[in-house]
Design a protein around this motif. Structure first.
Motif, short mmCIF file in Angstrom:
data_model
loop_
_atom_site.label_atom_id
_atom_site.label_comp_id
_atom_site.label_asym_id
_atom_site.label_seq_id
_atom_site.Cartn_x
_atom_site.Cartn_y
_atom_site.Cartn_z
N GLY A 1 1.09 -7.58 -0.83
CA GLY A 1 1.80 -7.22 -2.05
C GLY A 1 1.91 -5.72 -2.23
N HIS A 2 2.61 -5.28 -3.27
CA HIS A 2 2.71 -3.85 -3.53
C HIS A 2 2.80 -3.59 -5.03
CE1 HIS A 2 7.10 -4.97 -3.00
NE2 HIS A 2 7.11 -4.42 -4.20
N GLU A 3 2.47 -2.34 -5.41
CA GLU A 3 2.59 -1.91 -6.80
C GLU A 3 3.98 -1.32 -7.04
OE1 GLU A 3 0.50 -2.55 -9.03
OE2 GLU A 3 -1.40 -2.90 -8.00
N PHE B 1 -8.86 -6.96 -0.70
CA PHE B 1 -7.83 -6.05 -0.18
C PHE B 1 -7.24 -5.27 -1.35
CE2 PHE B 1 -5.73 -9.87 -1.55
CZ PHE B 1 -4.55 -9.44 -2.14
N GLU B 2 -6.40 -4.28 -1.03
CA GLU B 2 -5.64 -3.55 -2.04
C GLU B 2 -4.16 -3.75 -1.79
OE1 GLU B 2 -7.79 -1.42 0.03
OE2 GLU B 2 -9.42 -2.20 -1.21
N ARG B 3 -3.39 -3.85 -2.84
CA ARG B 3 -1.94 -3.91 -2.69
C ARG B 3 -1.44 -2.56 -2.14
NH1 ARG B 3 -2.15 -5.64 -8.23
NH2 ARG B 3 -2.30 -7.92 -8.35
N VAL B 4 -0.28 -2.59 -1.49
CA VAL B 4 0.33 -1.35 -1.00
C VAL B 4 0.63 -0.46 -2.21
CG1 VAL B 4 2.29 -0.31 0.21
CG2 VAL B 4 1.34 -2.51 0.98
N GLY B 5 0.12 0.79 -2.17
CA GLY B 5 0.32 1.71 -3.29
C GLY B 5 -0.69 1.53 -4.40
N GLY B 6 -1.65 0.63 -4.23
CA GLY B 6 -2.65 0.38 -5.27
C GLY B 6 -4.03 0.85 -4.85
#
Length: 454
Positions: free
Chosen positions: A214-216, A264-269
């Motif tokens: 996912g992404h922010e 995990f971390e979202r893309v941009g998060g």
């Protein structure tokens, strides 16, 4: 407990009914008789017989009319027609209408008993196949087959289903890797949670990362809102990573961390997101070869390969081809009774199937459209499969037989051919019948005739 087969005799000659009743009861059958077609149909409704012996020529309602009405009542009921020599054409018409076999008057009682045994055996085998198929479909979704190879796969699926450990499914393209993953999910305690598939080879690295994690909003150009990735969507369920060996190496590192840390971390998060996901991965390549080439991380392989399942190619489970063909015929043409001719089925069994089950599915769908009738024949199949018939003909034309001076026994030759075919097919009856150019039913009949245990 012994269950007696019920046989119904419908013949307007009372002495024929009496003779058949006496002869068949001695074989252990429960026998009902009727001299009229309408009364015979009433017995079918009440007693649901295992088999019917039906005379063609009868007053009031002839055998063909009774045949049609009986098939309406019990579509799979085996019906053997009795006919005089002068009505062979009518008997053939009866076969087209659904009769199992016919026997001409005057006939030998032992011959009739053999035909009855064969018809009951074939019907029993068909019922058994239908039952096993339904049980497999209930238990394993769309997995179809009754070979030892597929039984082994289903056994593994059952054993690994309720574990949270990762599974690596290997096998050639078209062998059913996604269906296997779905079956594992459906048998697990996560069955009521999401099953989320993603093809790792279908997306470039930049998009694949966003799809997985996912992404922010504002993470990259075009990211106008927050997007949840497949890991989040599959939380408490199952994530299926297809073609895992095609994943870029940089993404493999990130995936390995997620599998180990369960976060995990979202893309941009910057926030870590905890997840509870069962991961099933699949590949049509040899993972060890990919490791040797440096395109697949060894540590990721061992992290995924906790519970390995290998799917055999279709050419190694040819006894499942008739079941799969029937399955696809019903899938693509459920409103019409359609079947595969013995010759066409023989060609399907002989073909190598480089595209495996997916190729077979496409062939059946195409053949149904081209056939536009009740039977799919060899000329409805693709050219590459039809060519097998030409090769077979060329081979059989080269057959050499040396006759000894004192002659040979035809029965012994036929018996030896059956044994050789069974030996070459490793006991696979369908394949042996195809090698002999006869149907499986004909093979079983001849095996019984020569008292062969197959």
């Amino acid at each position: 407990m012994l269950i007696l087969n019920k046989i119904l005799v419908i013949d307007d000659e009372e002495h024929m009914c009496w003779a058949l009743e006496k002869g068949l009861m001695q074989e252990g059958y429960q026998v009902f008789t009727s001299t009229r077609g309408k009364h015979g149909l009433d017995i079918i409704r009440k007693e649901t017989p295992s088999l019917v012996i039906l005379d063609l020529k009868m007053p009031e309602m002839d055998g063909l009319e009774v045949l049609v009405k009986a098939k309406d009542l019990m579509p799979k009921l085996p019906i053997i027609m009795i006919t005089a020599h002068g009505t062979i054409d009518t008997a053939i018409e009866a076969m087209k209408l659904g009769a199992t076999d016919y026997i001409t008057k005057p006939f030998d009682l032992d011959e009739l008993k053999m035909v009855i045994r064969q018809a009951l055996m074939v019907n029993h085998l068909q019922e058994e196949v239908t039952f096993l198929r339904s049980e497999l479909n209930k238990k394993y979704g769309q997995i179809v087959g009754n070979s030892q190879a597929i039984h082994d796969v289903c056994g593994l699926i059952e054993k690994v289903a309720d574990s949270n450990a990762t599974v690596l499914v290997t096998g050639e393209s078209g062998t059913g890797k996604e269906i296997t993953a779905l079956s594992i999910h459906q048998l697990s305690s996560r069955r009521d949670k999401p099953f989320v598939p993603i093809n790792c080879a279908a997306l470039p690295e930049s998009l694949l990362e966003s799809e997985l994690f996912g992404h922010e909003k504002g993470a990259f150009t075009g990211a106008v809102a927050r997007k949840l990735g497949r890991f989040e969507l599959a939380n408490q369920g199952t994530l299926f990573l297809d073609e895992i060996t095609e994943m870029p190496l940089s993404m493999q590192v990130k995936l390995l961390r997620v599998l180990q840390e369960k976060e995990f971390e979202r893309v941009g998060g910057t926030d870590s997101i905890k997840i509870d996901v069962r991961v099933i991965a699949a590949t049509n390549r040899d993972p060890m070869e990919c490791i040797r080439k440096g395109t697949f991380r060894e540590d990721l392989f061992y992290r995924l390969n906790v519970l390995p399942i290998h799917l055999p190619p279709l050419r190694e489970r040819t006894e499942d081809i008739p079941l799969l063909a029937m399955h696809f015929i019903k899938k693509f043409n459920p409103s019409q009774e359609q079947r595969m001719s013995p010759e066409a089925m023989g060609l399907l069994i002989s073909y190598e199937w480089p595209g495996n089950i997916r190729e077979l599915q496409n062939v059946i769908e195409r053949s149904i459209i081209l056939a536009q009738g009740n039977e799919i024949k060899p000329h409805h199949l693709p050219k590459e499969i039809q060519k097998l018939d030409e090769v077979k003909n060329e081979t059989t034309h080269g057959l050499i037989i040396n006759f000894p001076d004192d002659g040979i026994s035809f029965d012994e030759v036929e018996k030896e051919l059956i044994l050789k075919a069974l030996e070459k097919s490793n006991g696979n009856q369908t394949r042996a019948a195809q090698l002999l150019g006869i149907t499986r039913s004909a093979l079983l009949y001849r095996a019984q005739k020569y008292r062969l245990k197959i």
